[in-house]
Design a protein around this motif. Structure first.
Motif, PDB file in Angstrom:
ATOM      1  N   GLY A  99      36.304  -8.251  91.176  1.00  0.00           N
ATOM      2  CA  GLY A  99      36.978  -8.939  90.201  1.00  0.00           C
ATOM      3  C   GLY A  99      38.534  -8.553  89.764  1.00  0.00           C
ATOM      4  O   GLY A  99      38.813  -7.390  89.770  1.00  0.00           O
ATOM      5  N   LYS A 100      39.286  -9.388  89.357  1.00  0.00           N
ATOM      6  CA  LYS A 100      40.620  -8.876  88.686  1.00  0.00           C
ATOM      7  C   LYS A 100      40.411  -8.030  87.763  1.00  0.00           C
ATOM      8  O   LYS A 100      41.137  -6.991  87.988  1.00  0.00           O
ATOM      9  CB  LYS A 100      41.404 -10.264  88.514  1.00  0.00           C
ATOM     10  CG  LYS A 100      42.723  -9.841  88.000  1.00  0.00           C
ATOM     11  CD  LYS A 100      43.409 -11.167  87.257  1.00  0.00           C
ATOM     12  CE  LYS A 100      44.762 -10.831  86.709  1.00  0.00           C
ATOM     13  NZ  LYS A 100      45.415 -12.035  86.546  1.00  0.00           N
ATOM     14  N   ASN A 101      39.657  -8.095  86.916  1.00  0.00           N
ATOM     15  CA  ASN A 101      39.509  -7.091  85.861  1.00  0.00           C
ATOM     16  C   ASN A 101      39.136  -5.792  86.415  1.00  0.00           C
ATOM     17  O   ASN A 101      39.555  -4.660  85.960  1.00  0.00           O
ATOM     18  CB  ASN A 101      38.695  -7.466  84.639  1.00  0.00           C
ATOM     19  CG  ASN A 101      39.257  -8.677  83.872  1.00  0.00           C
ATOM     20  OD1 ASN A 101      40.292  -8.954  83.675  1.00  0.00           O
ATOM     21  ND2 ASN A 101      38.305  -9.383  83.073  1.00  0.00           N
ATOM     22  N   GLN A 102      38.141  -5.866  87.188  1.00  0.00           N
ATOM     23  CA  GLN A 102      37.802  -4.608  87.906  1.00  0.00           C
ATOM     24  C   GLN A 102      38.821  -3.822  88.660  1.00  0.00           C
ATOM     25  O   GLN A 102      38.771  -2.611  88.515  1.00  0.00           O
ATOM     26  CB  GLN A 102      36.566  -4.902  88.941  1.00  0.00           C
ATOM     27  CG  GLN A 102      35.192  -5.268  88.350  1.00  0.00           C
ATOM     28  CD  GLN A 102      34.109  -5.619  89.228  1.00  0.00           C
ATOM     29  OE1 GLN A 102      34.305  -6.527  90.254  1.00  0.00           O
ATOM     30  NE2 GLN A 102      33.274  -4.818  89.689  1.00  0.00           N
ATOM     31  N   ILE A 103      39.698  -4.648  89.270  1.00  0.00           N
ATOM     32  CA  ILE A 103      40.788  -3.950  90.109  1.00  0.00           C
ATOM     33  C   ILE A 103      41.593  -3.239  89.128  1.00  0.00           C
ATOM     34  O   ILE A 103      42.230  -2.181  89.310  1.00  0.00           O
ATOM     35  CB  ILE A 103      41.318  -4.836  91.031  1.00  0.00           C
ATOM     36  CG1 ILE A 103      40.438  -5.217  92.080  1.00  0.00           C
ATOM     37  CG2 ILE A 103      42.736  -4.349  91.647  1.00  0.00           C
ATOM     38  CD1 ILE A 103      40.693  -6.341  93.153  1.00  0.00           C
ATOM     39  N   LEU A 104      42.231  -4.062  88.041  1.00  0.00           N
ATOM     40  CA  LEU A 104      42.895  -3.662  87.207  1.00  0.00           C
ATOM     41  C   LEU A 104      42.334  -2.356  86.595  1.00  0.00           C
ATOM     42  O   LEU A 104      43.478  -1.267  86.172  1.00  0.00           O
ATOM     43  CB  LEU A 104      43.331  -4.718  86.113  1.00  0.00           C
ATOM     44  CG  LEU A 104      44.184  -5.790  86.536  1.00  0.00           C
ATOM     45  CD1 LEU A 104      44.127  -6.953  85.364  1.00  0.00           C
ATOM     46  CD2 LEU A 104      45.551  -5.585  86.698  1.00  0.00           C
ATOM     47  N   LEU A 105      41.370  -2.352  86.255  1.00  0.00           N
ATOM     48  CA  LEU A 105      40.781  -1.147  85.340  1.00  0.00           C
ATOM     49  C   LEU A 105      40.722   0.233  86.318  1.00  0.00           C
ATOM     50  O   LEU A 105      41.185   1.349  85.903  1.00  0.00           O
ATOM     51  CB  LEU A 105      39.139  -1.429  84.594  1.00  0.00           C
ATOM     52  CG  LEU A 105      39.290  -2.308  83.483  1.00  0.00           C
ATOM     53  CD1 LEU A 105      37.543  -2.566  83.369  1.00  0.00           C
ATOM     54  CD2 LEU A 105      39.803  -1.613  82.520  1.00  0.00           C
ATOM     55  N   TYR A 106      40.499  -0.283  87.739  1.00  0.00           N
ATOM     56  CA  TYR A 106      40.497   0.902  88.652  1.00  0.00           C
ATOM     57  C   TYR A 106      41.833   1.430  89.060  1.00  0.00           C
ATOM     58  O   TYR A 106      42.014   2.725  88.842  1.00  0.00           O
ATOM     59  CB  TYR A 106      39.887   0.211  89.993  1.00  0.00           C
ATOM     60  CG  TYR A 106      40.286   1.052  91.058  1.00  0.00           C
ATOM     61  CD1 TYR A 106      39.362   2.177  91.649  1.00  0.00           C
ATOM     62  CD2 TYR A 106      41.377   0.493  91.889  1.00  0.00           C
ATOM     63  CE1 TYR A 106      39.633   2.839  92.532  1.00  0.00           C
ATOM     64  CE2 TYR A 106      41.586   1.249  93.399  1.00  0.00           C
ATOM     65  CZ  TYR A 106      40.552   2.452  93.441  1.00  0.00           C
ATOM     66  OH  TYR A 106      41.274   3.109  94.729  1.00  0.00           O
ATOM     67  N   LEU A 107      42.869   0.443  89.096  1.00  0.00           N
ATOM     68  CA  LEU A 107      44.090   0.961  89.314  1.00  0.00           C
ATOM     69  C   LEU A 107      44.909   1.604  88.038  1.00  0.00           C
ATOM     70  O   LEU A 107      45.577   2.649  88.203  1.00  0.00           O
ATOM     71  CB  LEU A 107      44.877  -0.225  89.538  1.00  0.00           C
ATOM     72  CG  LEU A 107      44.757  -0.562  91.066  1.00  0.00           C
ATOM     73  CD1 LEU A 107      45.444  -2.024  91.254  1.00  0.00           C
ATOM     74  CD2 LEU A 107      44.997   0.175  92.128  1.00  0.00           C
ATOM     75  N   PHE A 108      44.669   1.058  86.676  1.00  0.00           N
ATOM     76  CA  PHE A 108      45.403   1.369  85.652  1.00  0.00           C
ATOM     77  C   PHE A 108      44.668   2.171  84.560  1.00  0.00           C
ATOM     78  O   PHE A 108      45.320   2.983  83.861  1.00  0.00           O
ATOM     79  CB  PHE A 108      46.270   0.257  85.124  1.00  0.00           C
ATOM     80  CG  PHE A 108      47.129  -0.327  86.094  1.00  0.00           C
ATOM     81  CD1 PHE A 108      48.570   0.186  86.379  1.00  0.00           C
ATOM     82  CD2 PHE A 108      46.706  -1.638  86.511  1.00  0.00           C
ATOM     83  CE1 PHE A 108      49.100  -0.629  87.273  1.00  0.00           C
ATOM     84  CE2 PHE A 108      47.774  -2.231  87.473  1.00  0.00           C
ATOM     85  CZ  PHE A 108      48.821  -1.671  87.925  1.00  0.00           C
ATOM     86  N   ALA A 109      43.499   2.280  84.531  1.00  0.00           N
ATOM     87  CA  ALA A 109      42.613   2.848  83.233  1.00  0.00           C
ATOM     88  C   ALA A 109      41.553   3.771  83.991  1.00  0.00           C
ATOM     89  O   ALA A 109      40.684   3.764  83.001  1.00  0.00           O
ATOM     90  CB  ALA A 109      42.041   1.569  82.445  1.00  0.00           C
ATOM     91  N   PHE A 110      41.882   4.453  85.155  1.00  0.00           N
ATOM     92  CA  PHE A 110      40.998   5.447  85.647  1.00  0.00           C
ATOM     93  C   PHE A 110      39.819   4.963  85.789  1.00  0.00           C
ATOM     94  O   PHE A 110      38.774   5.992  85.538  1.00  0.00           O
ATOM     95  CB  PHE A 110      40.924   6.602  84.567  1.00  0.00           C
ATOM     96  CG  PHE A 110      42.503   7.192  83.949  1.00  0.00           C
ATOM     97  CD1 PHE A 110      43.118   7.840  84.864  1.00  0.00           C
ATOM     98  CD2 PHE A 110      42.847   7.047  82.870  1.00  0.00           C
ATOM     99  CE1 PHE A 110      44.656   7.935  84.605  1.00  0.00           C
ATOM    100  CE2 PHE A 110      43.934   7.123  82.264  1.00  0.00           C
ATOM    101  CZ  PHE A 110      44.930   7.752  83.100  1.00  0.00           C
ATOM    102  N   GLY A 111      39.451   3.874  86.048  1.00  0.00           N
ATOM    103  CA  GLY A 111      38.131   3.181  86.565  1.00  0.00           C
ATOM    104  C   GLY A 111      37.631   3.484  88.073  1.00  0.00           C
ATOM    105  O   GLY A 111      38.314   4.141  88.825  1.00  0.00           O
ATOM    106  N   SER A 112      36.687   3.135  88.385  1.00  0.00           N
ATOM    107  CA  SER A 112      36.176   3.225  89.995  1.00  0.00           C
ATOM    108  C   SER A 112      35.649   1.751  90.167  1.00  0.00           C
ATOM    109  O   SER A 112      35.396   1.273  89.582  1.00  0.00           O
ATOM    110  CB  SER A 112      35.152   4.233  89.699  1.00  0.00           C
ATOM    111  OG  SER A 112      34.019   3.816  88.998  1.00  0.00           O
ATOM    112  N   LEU A 113      35.562   1.806  91.668  1.00  0.00           N
ATOM    113  CA  LEU A 113      34.895   0.627  92.205  1.00  0.00           C
ATOM    114  C   LEU A 113      33.816   1.195  93.334  1.00  0.00           C
ATOM    115  O   LEU A 113      33.988   2.103  94.060  1.00  0.00           O
ATOM    116  CB  LEU A 113      35.853  -0.172  92.958  1.00  0.00           C
ATOM    117  CG  LEU A 113      37.085  -0.833  92.254  1.00  0.00           C
ATOM    118  CD1 LEU A 113      38.100  -1.192  93.126  1.00  0.00           C
ATOM    119  CD2 LEU A 113      36.785  -1.778  91.206  1.00  0.00           C
ATOM    120  N   GLU A 114      32.672   0.414  93.137  1.00  0.00           N
ATOM    121  CA  GLU A 114      31.641   0.815  94.082  1.00  0.00           C
ATOM    122  C   GLU A 114      31.968   0.668  95.481  1.00  0.00           C
ATOM    123  O   GLU A 114      32.319  -0.209  95.888  1.00  0.00           O
ATOM    124  CB  GLU A 114      30.376   0.156  93.802  1.00  0.00           C
ATOM    125  CG  GLU A 114      29.291   0.396  94.488  1.00  0.00           C
ATOM    126  CD  GLU A 114      27.856  -0.363  94.101  1.00  0.00           C
ATOM    127  OE1 GLU A 114      27.032  -0.172  94.708  1.00  0.00           O
ATOM    128  OE2 GLU A 114      28.070  -1.060  93.206  1.00  0.00           O
TER     129      GLU A 114
END
Length: 357
Positions: A99-114
């Motif tokens: 989702g959009k929020n997942q990608i934004l967190l991944y890119l800008f907030a040091f998140g990860s994507l499975e």
């Protein structure tokens, strides 16, 4: 342009080799393989030590440092975007899965994507955390007792992570043998104001202290002997920790949990640093080769991950069995194209910062 310090270049080359060696592993289940792998835990700490050595010996230009820190963050975001599409394609993980929020967190907030393997980028996140705190320590360094302050906080940062990890392991072992009750040291985290990357800040400050310290033990020979003893102590200690945690002295295909947070890695990283300190390279060809790699470790670090996903699954099919030699070959086959592509990209102005920081 600041003159390069040859021994720091040597440490950077050793570090990038160890980092790439422990990624995409092609090793047999042997004791020597396990020893090689635990040695790799010293690679990232030594990168932080070199960064500290370099930054603390330069005048502080606060505006330039802030721009540099922001640039590191922007480059990290761009590489995460590249990984999203490149590793996603290689691992057959469609971007549409997120989702959009997942990608934004991944890119800008040091998140990860499975499915998008970017675990190695914790190093850049830790570097950002250290860079944010650096001006405070650099200002303190210029005042009376500055080096003592740096050494104190280096020891504090390392002890509040590596020291507590070691102490918790000891308490757990005593509990397992019925010699002590259950004790958790998690509550002591409140005494650690530097958070997750306190030990990396510690290595950063420790590298600055060692770099600016006079020759230890009164001579280079004694200093290097001390470094050798420290390295052997650290390496054997890391192997002992890995053997204890896995109940297997041989490589078992599983990385040591919280490998950077064990005390022996401090001795290993410091030992290698002391062995290399003040080394010079007399012959021009090896000197140029080491400098060429050392100047481009950031590009190699980012790019080897993509080449790993591209090449290693195919490379693994070529060998009936794995060994230290197959993993050494893999390491060279990942470093070489990453180095060559870095050389190309740094000549393109709009892309230069992607591989030079």
């Amino acid at each position: 342009m600041q003159k390069r310090i040859q021994y720091l270049d040597i440490i950077k080359v050793i570090s990038i080799f160890l980092v790439v060696f422990c990624h995409f592993v092609l090793l047999a289940e042997t004791i020597p393989a396990n020893i090689f792998m635990v040695a790799c835990w010293s690679g990232v700490p030594m990168f932080f030590m070199v960064n500290g050595a370099l930054l603390f010996t330069r005048p502080l230009n606060l505006s330039k440092h802030i721009r540099k820190t922001l640039l590191i963050y922007i480059v990290l975001v761009l590489w995460k975007l590249i990984y999203l599409f490149s590793i996603g394609a290689l691992c057959q993980v469609p971007v549409a899965n997120f989702g959009k929020n997942q990608i934004l967190l991944y890119l800008f907030a040091f998140g990860s994507l499975e499915g998008i393997g970017t675990g190695h980028l914790w190093f850049i996140e830790a570097l950002l955390a250290v860079y944010i705190l650096f001006p405070l320590f650099r200002i303190a360094y210029d005042h009376t007792h500055g080096r003592k302050i740096i050494l104190f906080f280096a020891a504090y940062g390392i002890l509040m992570t590596n020291g507590l990890t070691g102490l918790q392991m000891l308490l757990d072992a005593l509990c397992a043998h019925g010699l002590l009750g259950v004790y958790s040291l998690e509550g002591l985290e409140i005494l650690n104001p530097f958070g997750t990357y306190a030990n990396m800040l510690g290595f950063f400050l420790f590298g600055a202290w060692l770099h600016t310290a006079p020759t230890l033990c009164g001579s280079l020979t004694r200093q290097r002997l001390l470094g050798l003893l420290s390295s052997l102590l650290g390496l054997s200690g890391m192997w002992a920790v890995k053997t204890y945690t896995s109940q297997n002295p041989a490589w078992d295909g599983i990385l040591l949990v919280q490998g950077y947070r064990h005390l022996p890695v401090v001795f290993l990283a410091a030992g290698i640093f002391l062995i290399c300190k003040d080394l010079t390279i007399p012959r021009p060809i090896p000197q140029k080769a080491i400098t060429a790699v050392a100047k481009r470790t950031l590009g190699i670090y980012y790019l080897h991950w993509i080449f790993g996903w591209m090449l290693v699954p195919r490379l693994a099919l070529l060998f009936p069995t794995f060994s230290i030699w197959t993993n050494l070959l893999k390491t060279l086959l990942l470093i070489t194209p990453a180095l060559l592509l870095t050389l190309l990209l740094e000549k393109i102005p709009i892309l230069r910062h992607m591989v030079t920081g």
